[in-house]
Design a protein around this motif. Structure first.
Motif, PDB file in Angstrom:
ATOM      1  N   GLN A 148       1.719  -3.600  -5.659  1.00 41.02           N
ATOM      2  CA  GLN A 148       2.896  -3.513  -4.800  1.00 41.02           C
ATOM      3  C   GLN A 148       3.918  -2.608  -5.469  1.00 41.02           C
ATOM      4  OE1 GLN A 148       4.560  -7.273  -3.557  1.00 41.02           O
ATOM      5  NE2 GLN A 148       5.616  -6.314  -1.847  1.00 41.02           N
ATOM      6  N   ARG A 182     -11.609  -6.753   1.290  1.00 42.03           N
ATOM      7  CA  ARG A 182     -10.365  -6.015   1.103  1.00 42.03           C
ATOM      8  C   ARG A 182      -9.099  -6.744   1.563  1.00 42.03           C
ATOM      9  NH1 ARG A 182     -14.324  -2.160   2.035  1.00 42.03           N
ATOM     10  NH2 ARG A 182     -14.206  -0.236   0.814  1.00 42.03           N
ATOM     11  N   PHE A 220      -4.782  -5.870  -6.565  1.00 44.29           N
ATOM     12  CA  PHE A 220      -3.874  -5.388  -5.549  1.00 44.29           C
ATOM     13  C   PHE A 220      -2.631  -4.865  -6.252  1.00 44.29           C
ATOM     14  CE2 PHE A 220      -6.108  -7.202  -1.914  1.00 44.29           C
ATOM     15  CZ  PHE A 220      -6.915  -8.133  -2.534  1.00 44.29           C
ATOM     16  N   ALA A 265     -10.007   1.265  -2.920  1.00 44.09           N
ATOM     17  CA  ALA A 265      -9.158   1.991  -1.990  1.00 44.09           C
ATOM     18  C   ALA A 265      -9.401   3.481  -2.186  1.00 44.09           C
ATOM     19  CB  ALA A 265      -7.693   1.656  -2.245  1.00 44.09           C
ATOM     20  N   SER A 308      -7.414   5.823  -2.355  1.00 46.11           N
ATOM     21  CA  SER A 308      -6.422   6.443  -3.228  1.00 46.11           C
ATOM     22  C   SER A 308      -6.765   6.331  -4.709  1.00 46.11           C
ATOM     23  CB  SER A 308      -5.046   5.822  -2.985  1.00 46.11           C
ATOM     24  OG  SER A 308      -5.076   4.425  -3.220  1.00 46.11           O
ATOM     25  N   LYS A 318       7.535  -1.238  -0.958  1.00 44.76           N
ATOM     26  CA  LYS A 318       6.323  -1.114  -0.153  1.00 44.76           C
ATOM     27  C   LYS A 318       5.607  -2.448  -0.071  1.00 44.76           C
ATOM     28  CE  LYS A 318       5.502   3.793  -0.974  1.00 44.76           C
ATOM     29  NZ  LYS A 318       4.497   4.823  -1.384  1.00 44.76           N
ATOM     30  N   GLU A 319       4.679  -2.547   0.869  1.00 43.05           N
ATOM     31  CA  GLU A 319       3.885  -3.752   1.000  1.00 43.05           C
ATOM     32  C   GLU A 319       2.777  -3.769  -0.053  1.00 43.05           C
ATOM     33  OE1 GLU A 319       4.416  -4.518   5.809  1.00 43.05           O
ATOM     34  OE2 GLU A 319       2.456  -4.058   4.973  1.00 43.05           O
ATOM     35  N   ARG A 320       2.329  -4.981  -0.338  1.00 39.09           N
ATOM     36  CA  ARG A 320       1.207  -5.118  -1.257  1.00 39.09           C
ATOM     37  C   ARG A 320      -0.034  -4.499  -0.622  1.00 39.09           C
ATOM     38  NH1 ARG A 320       0.672 -10.790  -4.320  1.00 39.09           N
ATOM     39  NH2 ARG A 320       2.892 -10.257  -4.442  1.00 39.09           N
ATOM     40  N   GLU A 321      -0.826  -3.808  -1.440  1.00 41.05           N
ATOM     41  CA  GLU A 321      -2.002  -3.132  -0.912  1.00 41.05           C
ATOM     42  C   GLU A 321      -3.224  -3.384  -1.789  1.00 41.05           C
ATOM     43  OE1 GLU A 321      -1.394   1.087  -0.835  1.00 41.05           O
ATOM     44  OE2 GLU A 321      -1.264   1.265  -3.019  1.00 41.05           O
ATOM     45  N   PHE A 322      -4.357  -3.266  -1.167  1.00 41.22           N
ATOM     46  CA  PHE A 322      -5.646  -3.426  -1.842  1.00 41.22           C
ATOM     47  C   PHE A 322      -5.898  -2.259  -2.780  1.00 41.22           C
ATOM     48  CE2 PHE A 322     -10.044  -4.241  -2.480  1.00 41.22           C
ATOM     49  CZ  PHE A 322     -10.711  -3.032  -2.314  1.00 41.22           C
TER      50      PHE A 322
END
Length: 125
Positions: free
Chosen positions: A38, A107, A36, A60, A62, A42-46
């Motif tokens: 961050q 996820r 993950f 992801a 991206s 911003k928020e933490r993302e997968f």
């Protein structure tokens, strides 16, 4: 239970890095592990996840096609190969593992119980 992420650093856009996550303790070879990230503000993302035997991976959108997650269970290490990096990939990267007994590589951040301390990746333009 411990997870130790390493391999971050400063790289130019278009470059590559390989992150490592060393696992110990109760994280057995059948535990799914995810990466993950961050970014500042911003928020933490997968980013990516892999199941226990390494046969199932998810990414992801991206990072799909640029990042590859893999694992070496004999060495208790999970890797994230990152290619063609862009400034948008700048973030602290964390590895995390699910509770033993949960075998699905998923996820949601909330599915992961054990977290490493993170490693900083900075991509300059």
């Amino acid at each position: 239970v411990q997870l130790q992420a390493s391999g971050g650093g400063l790289v130019q856009a278009g470059g590559s890095l390989r992150l490592s996550c060393a696992a110990s303790g109760r994280i057995m070879s059948n535990s799914p592990v995810g990466w993950f990230r961050q970014a500042p503000g911003k928020e933490r993302e997968f980013v990516a996840t892999i199941n226990g035997n390494g046969y199932m991976t998810y990414y992801a959108d991206s990072v799909k096609g640029r990042f590859t997650i893999s694992r070496d269970n004999a060495a208790n290490t999970i890797y994230l190969q990152m290619n063609n990096l862009s400034p948008e990939d700048t973030a602290i990267y964390y590895c995390a593992a699910r509770f033993p007994g949960n075998v699905v590589a998923s996820r949601p951040i909330s599915d992961y119980a054990y977290w490493g301390q993170g490693t900083l990746v900075t991509v300059s333009s």
